[in-house]
Design an enzyme around this catalytic site. Structure first.
Site, PDB file in Angstrom:
ATOM      1  CG  ASP A 125      -1.924  -0.859   1.212  1.00  0.00           C
ATOM      2  OD1 ASP A 125      -2.561  -1.397   0.509  1.00  0.00           O
ATOM      3  OD2 ASP A 125      -2.121  -1.614   2.647  1.00  0.00           O
ATOM      4  CE  LYS A 147      -7.438   5.636  -1.411  1.00  0.00           C
ATOM      5  NZ  LYS A 147      -8.047   5.513   0.033  1.00  0.00           N
ATOM      6  CG  MET A 258      -8.360   6.315   7.173  1.00  0.00           C
ATOM      7  SD  MET A 258      -9.628   4.956   6.469  1.00  0.00           S
ATOM      8  CE  MET A 258     -10.257   4.293   7.858  1.00  0.00           C
TER       9      MET A 258
END
Ligand code: SAH
Length: 350
Positions: A125, A147, A258
């Site tokens: 990741d 991402k 997050m």
């Protein structure tokens, strides 16, 4: 092995792991038998039944003691007993889900390092110790599925597909995840995908950012007489009114991952449900990197503080008295400096 019996329409019980028994199973099926595969203990209970309805027992694999018992039972019941060679399992790959910790390669476990060192493929990741991967997994193909700015993440189903496909082709796959694989990492879905595909999967837990990033900033998530619970919350989706009310009601530390984008909703919600205005808050950006930054504020001042500092994800947000606990404890002893100075000093702001 070939059975010197006419097997057509006979009931054959093949005892052992289905993989190891596959040749015996195939032969019995080819001979026209009605075939059942059973583990040693299943076979024992089947033969213990009043009318076992078994015409032939084929032993492949299991504990020697069970074999002796089954052979004796079969003799008693006049059921022919045959032995077949187990077939070695075909070499197949596997998946290891590794928690890579919060970003510092020193915070990967030894088990995690071992898995990486042996890996043929690593799917990783954006977070976690990605820069160290060429050294940690020198023999592996590295696939970035996270991402990156301007780039869309590889969809979850696609990650699972690649993982399973590589393992099925016989490779040792490491799925490296930031922090701990089961803390908001969709690790559970990836394990389920392996189970569905029949791919062996192992899990190596990791050091979660939820605890480690506060620790790096000198914030204990629990502290005697101050907080005896910590709740780790995903801020990915705003909390419901009920969740906000319980989060305040529990009274311990809140650790939000997050949560930068939903912080306005969260801080307003917590205050609406009774959190006191001066509840300490720490916003910890990019833990375990050289550009890490700590912002200490209060729940009523947090929005202004994060706007002023242009706080960005990834960040861990800690809400609770633990934010100033060590400073307060030190202050009690020293009793000669203001809280604010000490908090600033402890968090490297002074
Ligand atoms: N499984 C991970 C969490 C995945 S969710 C774990 O156990 O740590 C991703 C979130 O984790 C980020 O949005 C951020 O809130 C937090 N995070 C992970 N690593 C971080 C780091 N080094 N610094 C600050 N926050 C981090």
């Amino acid at each position: 092995m070939s059975f010197d019996l006419d097997l057509s329409s006979r009931v054959v019980l093949v005892v052992g792991d289905a993989q190891l028994s596959r040749r015996a199973l195939a032969e019995a099926v080819a001979g026209g038998a009605r075939v059942t595969s059973a583990s040693a203990s299943e076979a024992l209970s089947r033969l213990g039944a009043i009318e076992p309805a078994v015409d032939l027992l084929v032993w492949v694999d299991g504990p020697q003691g069970t074999r002796d018992t089954l052979a004796a039972l079969a003799r008693e019941l006049r059921i022919p007993f045959a032995t077949a060679e187990p077939v070695a399992p075909t070499p197949h790959g596997q998946v290891t889900l590794v928690g890579g910790g919060p970003g510092d390669p020193d915070l990967i476990t030894i088990a995690g390092r071992r898995a990486l060192a042996r890996a043929d493929v690593v799917l990783h990741d954006r977070l976690g110790p990605r820069d160290a991967l060429p050294d940690l997994a020198p023999g592996a193909e590295l696939i970035d599925v996270g991402k990156t700015p301007g780039h869309h993440a590889v969809p979850q189903r696609e990650i699972e597909r690649i993982m399973v496909e590589k393992a099925r082709s016989g490779l040792r796959v490491v799925r490296l995840k930031g922090g701990d694989p089961f803390v908001f990492g969709r690790g559970g879905e990836e394990v389920a995908a392996c189970h569905r595909a029949g791919v062996p999967v192992h899990i190596v837990p990791g050091v979660t950012s939820a605890i480690a990033v506060p620790a790096e900033a000198g914030i204990p998530v629990t502290h005697r007489e101050i907080s005896r619970a910590f709740t780790v919350i995903s801020g990915h989706v705003p909390l419901s009114e009920e969740e906000l009310s319980h989060a305040v009601g529990l009274g311990g530390t809140l650790v939000v991952l997050m949560g930068v984008a939903t912080l306005p909703h969260l801080s307003a919600g917590l205050r609406r449900h009774g959190m006191r205005d001066d509840m300490p808050v720490a916003v910890l950006e990019r833990g375990f990197t050289e550009s890490r930054r700590t912002t200490v504020t209060t729940i009523s001042g947090v929005l202004e503080a994060v706007t002023k500092a242009s706080v960005r994800s990834p960040a861990v947000i800690v809400i609770g008295e633990v934010v100033t606990a060590i400073a307060d404890a030190a202050n009690d002893v020293m009793n000669d400096a203001g809280d604010a100075d000490l908090v600033a000093a402890i968090h490297g702001l002074a």
